[in-house]
Design a protein around this motif. Structure first.
Motif, short mmCIF file in Angstrom:
data_model
loop_
_atom_site.label_atom_id
_atom_site.label_comp_id
_atom_site.label_asym_id
_atom_site.label_seq_id
_atom_site.Cartn_x
_atom_site.Cartn_y
_atom_site.Cartn_z
N ASN A 192 0.83 -1.20 0.00
CA ASN A 192 0.00 0.00 0.00
C ASN A 192 0.87 1.26 0.00
OD1 ASN A 192 -2.48 -1.42 0.01
ND2 ASN A 192 -2.33 -1.70 2.23
N PHE A 229 0.54 6.57 -1.83
CA PHE A 229 -0.22 7.37 -0.87
C PHE A 229 -1.23 8.30 -1.52
CE2 PHE A 229 3.40 5.79 1.39
CZ PHE A 229 2.92 5.54 2.67
N ASP A 243 0.80 -0.68 5.71
CA ASP A 243 1.56 -0.07 4.62
C ASP A 243 3.04 -0.19 4.97
OD1 ASP A 243 2.35 2.23 6.15
OD2 ASP A 243 0.64 3.39 5.42
N THR A 293 3.55 0.82 8.79
CA THR A 293 2.39 0.85 9.67
C THR A 293 1.90 -0.58 9.79
OG1 THR A 293 1.80 3.08 8.93
CG2 THR A 293 0.08 1.78 10.04
N LYS A 342 3.56 2.46 14.27
CA LYS A 342 4.01 3.24 13.12
C LYS A 342 5.49 3.52 13.31
CE LYS A 342 1.22 6.27 11.28
NZ LYS A 342 0.80 5.47 10.11
N GLN A 388 8.22 7.51 10.82
CA GLN A 388 7.25 8.41 10.20
C GLN A 388 7.22 9.79 10.86
OE1 GLN A 388 3.43 6.51 9.32
NE2 GLN A 388 4.40 4.52 9.53
N GLU A 401 -5.75 9.14 8.54
CA GLU A 401 -5.56 7.72 8.79
C GLU A 401 -6.37 7.36 10.03
OE1 GLU A 401 -1.74 4.73 9.52
OE2 GLU A 401 -1.45 6.76 8.72
N TRP A 406 -8.68 -0.54 9.46
CA TRP A 406 -7.75 0.58 9.24
C TRP A 406 -8.03 1.18 7.88
CZ3 TRP A 406 -3.80 0.85 5.43
CH2 TRP A 406 -2.86 1.88 5.59
N ARG A 425 -6.79 4.56 5.18
CA ARG A 425 -5.93 5.69 4.87
C ARG A 425 -6.58 6.47 3.74
NH1 ARG A 425 -0.68 3.74 2.65
NH2 ARG A 425 -1.65 4.20 0.64
N THR A 464 -4.10 13.09 11.25
CA THR A 464 -4.34 13.95 10.09
C THR A 464 -3.11 14.81 9.80
OG1 THR A 464 -5.33 15.67 11.48
CG2 THR A 464 -6.82 14.05 10.52
N LEU A 500 -0.12 13.04 5.65
CA LEU A 500 -0.06 12.55 4.28
C LEU A 500 0.28 13.66 3.29
CD1 LEU A 500 -3.07 10.07 4.31
CD2 LEU A 500 -0.64 9.56 4.60
#
Length: 223
Positions: A4, A7, A34, A44, A107, A110, A168, A188, A190, A212, A215
């Protein structure tokens, strides 16, 4: 390895689509939600620790974020039952384990370069929640790059507004209705920047993790 990894596309993974894979350490399995990279990856995941399992000591380039979903997750800093949110900055390290077993949302790699926050928040503590419209909100983290919280919505309540920087979500209790799809506990999703989701709390309401803003950085080619 890419999972995944585009994005710009929306993704929904319900528990029926979980694919458990073994980690390099016995007793520790994961569902890759992902991923960009091999074993040392931006990732993730849902991670499951069997009772009396552990993972070798390791560092966290670009940070680590954990939400304990069930059981008790532990490291040298303490024992963290279901509901604890753990945030560790780049350069931190630990040696995680679980005596009774645990399920965690993780996660890796990130965090923004200027994020040096270290947080330990018990989301089961009512003092950490505040009224938010018709529901409630548990703030977890916020900076110029991202916002993280838990939210509760009443049965049938619509999630209003668009998340310009993408979003997400992980359903923790109840369910979300996403168009014609039922997203129960453990689901989940995204949603890329610019998405205007049509999400409604199920008949028992819903509680979910929400991140939020993050991304938008990926859309610009940064992490």
């Amino acid at each position: 390895m890419l999972v995944n990894a585009d994005f710009s596309l929306p993704v929904v993974v319900t528990p029926a689509r979980y694919r458990w894979t073994s980690s390099p350490q016995g007793g520790v399995e994961r569902v890759m939600l992902d991923r960009i990279g091999a074993e040392q990856a931006r990732a993730t995941s849902i991670v499951r620790y069997a009772p009396d399992s552990s993972f070798p000591a390791h560092a966290h380039p670009d940070g680590e974020e954990i939400l304990v979903l069930s059981g008790v997750f532990s490291d040298e800093s303490g024992d963290f039952p279901a509901g604890w949110y753990l945030r560790s900055p780049s350069g931190s390290s630990h040696q995680p384990f679980s005596r009774e077993g645990a399920l965690i949302f993780v996660k890796l790699r990130q965090m923004a370069p200027d994020d040096d926050s270290r947080l330990r928040i018990d989301t089961r503590d009512p003092a950490n929640w505040e009224q938010h419209g018709q529901g409630a909100r548990c703030p977890l983290f916020s900076n110029a790059h991202e916002q993280v919280c838990l939210q509760r919505f009443a049965p049938g309540q619509a999630l209003s507004g668009a998340w310009e920087g993408g979003a997400e979500l992980l359903v923790l209790e109840g369910e979300l209705l996403a168009g014609g799809q039922r997203c129960e506990r453990g689901s989940w999703m995204r949603l890329p920047a610019g998405t205007r989701p049509q999400l409604v709390a199920g008949e028992a309401g819903v509680c979910f993790y929400l991140k939020t803003g993050h991304l938008a950085r990926l859309a610009k080619g940064t992490q």
